[in-house]
Design a protein around this motif. Structure first.
Motif, PDB file in Angstrom:
ATOM      1  N   GLU A 138       7.834  -4.187  23.229  1.00  0.00           N
ATOM      2  CA  GLU A 138       6.620  -4.541  23.960  1.00  0.00           C
ATOM      3  C   GLU A 138       5.407  -3.767  23.449  1.00  0.00           C
ATOM      4  N   SER A 139       5.597  -2.483  23.127  1.00  0.00           N
ATOM      5  CA  SER A 139       4.468  -1.677  22.628  1.00  0.00           C
ATOM      6  C   SER A 139       4.021  -2.096  21.240  1.00  0.00           C
ATOM      7  N   ALA A 140       4.914  -2.746  20.488  1.00  0.00           N
ATOM      8  CA  ALA A 140       4.538  -3.194  19.143  1.00  0.00           C
ATOM      9  C   ALA A 140       3.412  -4.224  19.185  1.00  0.00           C
ATOM     10  N   ARG A 141       3.281  -4.933  20.303  1.00  0.00           N
ATOM     11  CA  ARG A 141       2.215  -5.930  20.419  1.00  0.00           C
ATOM     12  C   ARG A 141       0.838  -5.286  20.324  1.00  0.00           C
ATOM     13  N   GLN A 142       0.675  -4.101  20.887  1.00  0.00           N
ATOM     14  CA  GLN A 142      -0.617  -3.425  20.869  1.00  0.00           C
ATOM     15  C   GLN A 142      -0.842  -2.600  19.612  1.00  0.00           C
ATOM     16  N   VAL A 143       0.228  -2.189  18.954  1.00  0.00           N
ATOM     17  CA  VAL A 143       0.113  -1.257  17.828  1.00  0.00           C
ATOM     18  C   VAL A 143       0.096  -1.984  16.492  1.00  0.00           C
ATOM     19  N   TYR A 144       0.767  -3.123  16.421  1.00  0.00           N
ATOM     20  CA  TYR A 144       0.985  -3.765  15.121  1.00  0.00           C
ATOM     21  C   TYR A 144      -0.317  -4.116  14.418  1.00  0.00           C
ATOM     22  N   GLY A 145      -1.245  -4.777  15.108  1.00  0.00           N
ATOM     23  CA  GLY A 145      -2.486  -5.215  14.470  1.00  0.00           C
ATOM     24  C   GLY A 145      -3.345  -4.072  13.960  1.00  0.00           C
ATOM     25  N   PRO A 146      -3.704  -3.092  14.814  1.00  0.00           N
ATOM     26  CA  PRO A 146      -4.511  -1.967  14.303  1.00  0.00           C
ATOM     27  C   PRO A 146      -3.804  -1.152  13.229  1.00  0.00           C
ATOM     28  N   PHE A 147      -2.484  -0.982  13.370  1.00  0.00           N
ATOM     29  CA  PHE A 147      -1.763  -0.207  12.352  1.00  0.00           C
ATOM     30  C   PHE A 147      -1.783  -0.931  11.009  1.00  0.00           C
ATOM     31  N   TRP A 148      -1.577  -2.227  10.999  1.00  0.00           N
ATOM     32  CA  TRP A 148      -1.577  -2.976   9.744  1.00  0.00           C
ATOM     33  C   TRP A 148      -2.956  -2.985   9.098  1.00  0.00           C
ATOM     34  N   LEU A 149      -4.008  -3.084   9.917  1.00  0.00           N
ATOM     35  CA  LEU A 149      -5.365  -3.028   9.381  1.00  0.00           C
ATOM     36  C   LEU A 149      -5.652  -1.651   8.789  1.00  0.00           C
ATOM     37  N   LEU A 150      -5.257  -0.595   9.488  1.00  0.00           N
ATOM     38  CA  LEU A 150      -5.472   0.758   8.976  1.00  0.00           C
ATOM     39  C   LEU A 150      -4.707   0.979   7.674  1.00  0.00           C
ATOM     40  N   LEU A 151      -3.483   0.461   7.596  1.00  0.00           N
ATOM     41  CA  LEU A 151      -2.686   0.619   6.384  1.00  0.00           C
ATOM     42  C   LEU A 151      -3.325  -0.096   5.199  1.00  0.00           C
ATOM     43  N   GLN A 152      -3.766  -1.316   5.400  1.00  0.00           N
ATOM     44  CA  GLN A 152      -4.389  -2.064   4.307  1.00  0.00           C
ATOM     45  C   GLN A 152      -5.720  -1.446   3.869  1.00  0.00           C
ATOM     46  N   THR A 153      -6.516  -1.007   4.850  1.00  0.00           N
ATOM     47  CA  THR A 153      -7.810  -0.409   4.507  1.00  0.00           C
ATOM     48  C   THR A 153      -7.631   0.905   3.757  1.00  0.00           C
ATOM     49  N   THR A 154      -6.681   1.722   4.205  1.00  0.00           N
ATOM     50  CA  THR A 154      -6.431   2.990   3.525  1.00  0.00           C
ATOM     51  C   THR A 154      -5.916   2.765   2.107  1.00  0.00           C
ATOM     52  N   ALA A 155      -5.004   1.815   1.952  1.00  0.00           N
ATOM     53  CA  ALA A 155      -4.479   1.525   0.616  1.00  0.00           C
ATOM     54  C   ALA A 155      -5.587   1.023  -0.308  1.00  0.00           C
ATOM     55  N   SER A 156      -6.460   0.172   0.192  1.00  0.00           N
ATOM     56  CA  SER A 156      -7.559  -0.329  -0.634  1.00  0.00           C
ATOM     57  C   SER A 156      -8.497   0.806  -1.034  1.00  0.00           C
ATOM     58  N   GLY A 157      -8.796   1.707  -0.091  1.00  0.00           N
ATOM     59  CA  GLY A 157      -9.664   2.834  -0.414  1.00  0.00           C
ATOM     60  C   GLY A 157      -9.068   3.761  -1.454  1.00  0.00           C
ATOM     61  N   LEU A 158      -7.764   4.034  -1.349  1.00  0.00           N
ATOM     62  CA  LEU A 158      -7.121   4.909  -2.331  1.00  0.00           C
ATOM     63  C   LEU A 158      -7.066   4.257  -3.711  1.00  0.00           C
ATOM     64  N   VAL A 159      -6.850   2.956  -3.749  1.00  0.00           N
ATOM     65  CA  VAL A 159      -6.845   2.254  -5.040  1.00  0.00           C
ATOM     66  C   VAL A 159      -8.234   2.311  -5.678  1.00  0.00           C
ATOM     67  N   LEU A 160      -9.274   2.099  -4.893  1.00  0.00           N
ATOM     68  CA  LEU A 160     -10.633   2.194  -5.426  1.00  0.00           C
ATOM     69  C   LEU A 160     -10.952   3.608  -5.897  1.00  0.00           C
ATOM     70  N   LEU A 161     -10.495   4.605  -5.156  1.00  0.00           N
ATOM     71  CA  LEU A 161     -10.730   5.988  -5.560  1.00  0.00           C
ATOM     72  C   LEU A 161     -10.051   6.293  -6.892  1.00  0.00           C
ATOM     73  N   ALA A 162      -8.823   5.832  -7.049  1.00  0.00           N
ATOM     74  CA  ALA A 162      -8.106   6.092  -8.300  1.00  0.00           C
ATOM     75  C   ALA A 162      -8.743   5.361  -9.478  1.00  0.00           C
ATOM     76  N   LEU A 163      -9.249   4.155  -9.257  1.00  0.00           N
ATOM     77  CA  LEU A 163      -9.832   3.377 -10.350  1.00  0.00           C
ATOM     78  C   LEU A 163     -11.188   3.904 -10.785  1.00  0.00           C
ATOM     79  N   THR A 164     -11.882   4.611  -9.910  1.00  0.00           N
ATOM     80  CA  THR A 164     -13.228   5.079 -10.240  1.00  0.00           C
ATOM     81  C   THR A 164     -13.265   6.547 -10.652  1.00  0.00           C
ATOM     82  N   ARG A 165     -12.142   7.214 -10.750  1.00  0.00           N
ATOM     83  CA  ARG A 165     -12.142   8.605 -11.191  1.00  0.00           C
ATOM     84  C   ARG A 165     -12.387   8.682 -12.704  1.00  0.00           C
TER      85      ARG A 165
END
Length: 270
Positions: free
Chosen positions: A225-252
């Motif tokens: 039941e708690s996964a309903r509230q956590v899944y969406g924000p957690f998945w967005l945070l995971l994708q945004t963080t991964a995109s930011g780290l990829v951009l950081l690595a590509l621009t070093r």
């Protein structure tokens, strides 16, 4: 008694006659020592030229040693590759659902044995299809954009792992656009995502209820039941963080140097 030898005639030396060999001259000074040149460490290119016996023409520049690929760049490209595959799959699945090629109901609701529970899951699925049909004009363009961006990330990441030139600039732009589109999709299609998540979690709860004893199901149900509230924000945070780290690595700096050397190799003569 024998007579003493006559003294040497000084006129002979004045006429330019040389003194006997082996005796240092008293009339000339020793030459000054020559300054020693500082040792110069040979370059890698000159060593290679000497070892191979090849003569480099004067009109060609020396080939620089290849830049080493940073490890964090490899990790970033692998992460980008996985993200691209996931986005491409998500876009394909959503477009196939709107074309009627995928029946989600048969996949998730078929394992439910109890007729009352299956009817409850079917009701949630019907609600999801109604919400999805109402949001077709918002979801389909987003799904198409996700599909194209995922395919682009997949291709560019594979080329970047192969060291292909001119992939860094394109990949940086695609990853940046992908992050913006994912963020927009999260807010513009929230109703569809929540309706689909409600149906999926209801099916999981019913299957767990039929498979587990009551005391064990009582421990598992709150987490689902708690996964309903956590899944969406957690998945967005995971994708945004991964995109930011990829951009950081590509621009070093080291990543830029690696792709710059791959894009501008020095020409070497025959």
């Amino acid at each position: 008694m024998s007579e003493a030898p006559p003294p040497p005639d000084s006129s002979n030396s004045s006429k330019g006659e040389l003194e006997p060999t082996g005796a240092p001259s008293s009339h000339t000074s020793a030459p000054p020592p020559r300054p020693q040149a500082e040792p110069v460490e040979p370059s890698i290119d000159s060593i290679r030229t000497v070892e191979t016996g090849r003569v480099r023409p004067s009109g060609f520049a020396a080939r620089p040693s290849p830049a080493r690929r940073p490890r964090y760049l490899v990790v970033a490209l692998v992460v980008s590759l996985m993200m691209g595959a996931g986005l491409w799959t998500e876009g394909c699945s959503t477009l196939a659902f709107y074309r009627g090629e995928t029946d989600y109901k048969a996949v998730l609701n078929a394992p439910i044995r109890d007729e009352a529970n299956r009817a409850r899951a079917d009701e949630r699925y019907e609600h999801f299809t109604e919400v999805a049909d109402a949001a077709r004009n918002r979801v389909v363009p987003m799904a198409a954009a996700i599909f194209v961006l995922g395919a682009s990330m997949l291709a560019l990441s594979a080329l970047g792992l192969g060291g292909r030139r001119n992939t860094r600039h394109a990949l940086v732009q695609v990853v940046g656009v992908q992050a913006a589109v994912v963020l927009a999709q999260y807010y513009l299609t929230k109703d569809v995502r929540m309706a689909k998540l409600d149906w999926q979690l209801e099916g999981v709860l019913i299957q767990q209820q039929e498979a587990l004893p009551p005391e064990e199901f009582a421990k598992v149900a709150p987490g689902i039941e708690s996964a309903r509230q956590v899944y969406g924000p957690f998945w967005l945070l995971l994708q945004t963080t991964a995109s930011g780290l990829v951009l950081l690595a590509l621009t070093r700096r080291r990543s830029r140097e690696f792709f710059d050397v791959a894009a501008n190799p020095a020409e070497e003569g025959p």
